[in-house]
Design an enzyme around this catalytic site. Structure first.
Site, PDB file in Angstrom:
ATOM      1  CB  CYS B  85      -0.939   0.035   1.202  1.00  0.00           C
ATOM      2  SG  CYS B  85      -1.289  -1.578   1.868  1.00  0.00           S
ATOM      3  CE  LYS B 330     -15.005   3.515   6.739  1.00  0.00           C
ATOM      4  NZ  LYS B 330     -15.740   3.655   5.472  1.00  0.00           N
ATOM      5  CG  HIS B 334      -6.337   2.013   0.612  1.00  0.00           C
ATOM      6  ND1 HIS B 334      -5.203   2.647   0.170  1.00  0.00           N
ATOM      7  CD2 HIS B 334      -5.899   0.943   1.350  1.00  0.00           C
ATOM      8  CE1 HIS B 334      -4.141   2.003   0.599  1.00  0.00           C
ATOM      9  NE2 HIS B 334      -4.516   0.969   1.323  1.00  0.00           N
TER      10      HIS B 334
END
Lengths: 347, 387
Positions: B85, B330, B334
């Site tokens: 990520c 959130k 993502h």
């Protein structure tokens, strides 16, 4: 085209399994699943029931209401995704059982949950063109849900039959509009026991695009608006999707609630929107307009505009109502359910 | 090392983009950034593309070639960067080093991920490849589970509750409601967060960032090139990059991402700044607990104090230090490879006073914090209007 429904009939198997009993087996949270799907229980066929037996029962009820000579039936089409045979039509079993043979056309249809409405459209053409006097279109299923898959909560059994004709209509079919694309949201390969699906892909790009496009297309074609319809029936894979589609299209709670049967019997696949329509026909008043849009994965939506006639009042009392079948129920547990649904390996 | 500025930014809408392919996403973001910078393809001398797992999400590797080809920028060099990520953040750093070193004067850094062409179950497995396959994933760990362990430990050590965690989601959704590119543009209440389906105790659905399709891109330029292009270059004042153990159980402390601590120290040192100099920060809130740990590990709060500070509203958009004005991972979404670059996009928009309804007032210096896996990699970048 002055065609319509001369007779209609429903059939729903009597056994029910509660969503919470399925949840207990797989360790899912019952409150979460029930509220997420807005479905409480689903209809389960008995061990000796299948799409053929369900279709025959529904057809018999349709003919009780139609009051015609079955020999005048020129075509029988059964739409399902659970035909008992891959090769050997269900339609001929039904035709024989209702004494419509031998002078008729017959075939089976498949288009996921909208095979039954596709059959209605073909009958409209045959009757409207004068090729046949009456056409019998049936949507019925004993839907399969893989053990532990979310579809297991809603895949149910049931069906409805519609005798399409020009005379003695209890509802006119004013028009139909279909929206079809190659969208692989849900499928079952030849020989596979259970279907596969694309998870969240079955929502936006599949159900909603086709239900909403077919409905909007029908409204445009007929020059009508949602508020013109007393009742609206959408295909019901769960109790949430049709309510969202209703919201998107400006359909009110009062318009959608009569035809919303999934909360009590689950998703009867090809029988689904046709059972929603049969419940509406059980209660609608002469002169009322009805809008029905089915959805079949793969994918497409068939939308219909109907007008109820005066004959509905007399005709509908001649056979069991949809609620008679919904309310005649017996609960079974998961072990009996998997026995009925032949999920136990016996050899 | 030369000074480097961000001279243009662009991103796609983040969300379930059923009708938009991987290649269309990255091209859209790249073109958007180039238009913002006022440049054309012939100005671009190199490409850095962050992407975690196109190989498993869409069966496509050789992403570097795909990006160069589809953007029409071939034959410039293109590097595909991967650190789970943190792929976007590492791409940003590599791009920064490229221009800072003098190798090139004008390059594009992008990040992209297409996550919705597989089912949720498969996506969860793919994301779990950011964890240790032999010692974590093999034994059933998924990402929600790893961060749930961090949350449980944090709650035990510091007395935080699920309400503290929920406060992160509530704030970020409120911010995301003002972000037209966010996946979720609606507010949520504490009650809704607490009642959402349990994913991995104590993390519920609304404590977790979603699966998202999206791409983001920034144009980096040398000081000379930046002068030609814009009156408001956004300078990269500090860049920090650090690693830590792949698996959570090998960390020094479960609730501290040492990689974040080290990366932050590097960035602050390079920029000659301290936490008080930062007006707002975009942190890596893959899960609500991650934001709480981040604001502590970056140095804004003492370990254990971040939860209460969040519940008290100190990190709201108009609070002591705005955290995740964009809506964070959130609410914004993502798309893993894109996130690190999207954070740089947000910081730039804020600094240029172009963040609309979610503008942080008086934003002069901003920070972006990007994490890979459960903390195996961390990037911290500090950006400001002053050279």
């Amino acid at each position: 085209m002055d065609v319509g429904i001369t007779g209609y009939g429903a059939y729903i198997p009597r056994y029910r399994i509660k969503v919470e009993d399925i949840c207990k087996v797989w360790g899912a949270n019952p409150e979460s699943v029930k509220s997420g799907l807005n479905v409480a229980e689903k209809a389960v066929p008995a061990q000796d029931e299948d799409t053929a037996t369900i279709s025959v029962m529904a057809a018999r009820n349709a003919l009780l209401r139609a009051e015609i000579d079955p020999q005048d039936i020129g075509a029988v089409y059964v739409g399902s995704e659970s035909h008992p045979y891959a090769v050997k039509p269900t339609a001929t079993i039904v035709a024989e059982a209702v004494s419509a043979t031998p002078c008729l056309m017959a075939a089976d249809f498949e288009f996921a949950c909208k095979a039954g409405t596709a059959a209605i459209q073909v009958c409209m053409g045959l009757v409207g063109s004068g090729m046949v006097k009456y056409g019998l279109a049936i949507g019925a299923d004993t839907a399969q849900g893989a053990p532990g898959d979310p579809l297991e909560y809603t895949a149910a059994g049931g069906g409805a039959a519609y005798l399409i004709g020009k005379k003695n209509l209890l509802a006119e079919i004013n028009d139909t509009y279909s929206y079809t694309t190659d969208t692989p949201d849900f499928w079952r390969r030849e020989g596979a026991s259970y279907p596969s699906h694309g998870g969240r892909f079955t929502g936006g790009p599949a159900y909603f695009v086709h239900i909403e496009s077919a409905t909007r297309g029908l409204l445009e074609k007929t020059g009508t608006k949602i508020k013109d319809y007393a009742h609206v029936v959408f295909h019901q894979p769960n109790g949430k999707f049709p309510l969202k589609a209703a919201k998107d299209l400006g359909v009110t709670k009062e318009q959608i609630e009569t035809g919303l049967v999934v909360t009590k019997i689950g998703n009867t696949y090809s029988g689904c929107s046709l059972l929603g329509l049969s419940r509406v026909l059980d209660k609608a008043r002469p002169g009322e307009k009805l809008l029905v849009t089915s959805f079949g994965s793969g994918a497409g939506g068939d939308s219909f505009s109907l007008t109820v006639t005066d004959r509905i009042k007399k005709a509908r009392d001649k056979a069991e109502m949809t609620d008679d079948y919904i309310n005649a129920k017996e609960y079974i547990g998961y072990s009996t359910y998997i026995k009925h649904r032949r999920k136990l390996k016996r050899s | 090392m030369r000074k480097v500025a961000i001279v243009g930014v662009g991103m796609t809408k983040f969300g379930e983009q059923w009708a938009t392919s991987f290649r269309k996403l990255i091209v859209e973001a790249g073109i958007s950034a180039m238009r913002d910078a006022g440049i054309t393809g012939k100005d671009i001398q190199a490409i850095y593309g962050g992407n975690m797992s196109a190989g498993r999400f869409i069966n496509q590797e050789h992403i570097a070639s795909l990006i160069a080809d589809n953007t029409g920028l071939s034959p410039v060099p293109c590097v595909r960067v991967e650190s789970a990520c943190a792929s976007g953040g590492v791409a940003l750093r590599q791009g920064y080093l490229d221009v800072a070193s003098g190798m090139h004067d004008c390059i594009v850094v992008g990040g992209v991920e297409k996550m919705t062409d597989v089912t949720t179950d498969i996506a969860t497995e793919v994301l779990a490849t950011a964890a240790d396959q032999e010692w974590e994933a093999f034994y059933g760990m998924t990402f929600p589970a790893l961060y749930a362990l961090i949350a449980k430990r944090y709650m035990h050590r510091f007395g935080a509750t699920e309400e503290h965690l929920a406060a992160v989601a509530v704030k970020n959704h409120a911010n995301g409601a003002n972000n037209p590119n966010a996946q979720f543009q609606f507010k949520v209440t504490t009650e809704q967060v607490l009642k959402s389906t349990m994913v991995a105790d104590p993390l519920k659905l609304l404590d977790c960032s979603p699966l998202t399709d999206g791409a983001a891109a920034v144009i980096l330029a040398s000081e000379e090139k930046a002068k030609e292009l814009t009156d408001t270059p956004v300078w990269i004042k500090g860049s920090g990059h650090a690693t830590d153990s792949l698996s959570l159980h090998d960390r020094r402390k479960i609730c501290t991402l040492d990689a974040t601590v080290h990366a932050a120290k590097q960035a602050f040192k390079q920029a000659s700044m301290k936490t008080k100099d930062i007006d707002f920060v975009e942190v890596h809130d893959c899960f609500s607990i991650a934001e709480i740990c981040a604001i502590e590990d970056l140095g804004f709060y003492e370990k254990g104090k971040g939860a209460q500070a969040t519940l008290d509203g100190e990190t709201k958009i108009d609070g002591k230090i705005s955290v995740n004005a964009s809506g964070g991972l959130k609410a914004k979404g993502h798309p893993v490879g894109a996130t690190g670059v999207a954070q740089a996009v947000e910081v730039t928009l804020q600094l240029k006073q172009m963040a609309g309804k979610r503008q942080v007032k008086g934003a002069q210096t901003g920070m972006a914090h990007n994490v890979g896996g459960s903390g195996g990699t961390a990037l911290v970048h500090i950006m400001g209007l002053d050279k």
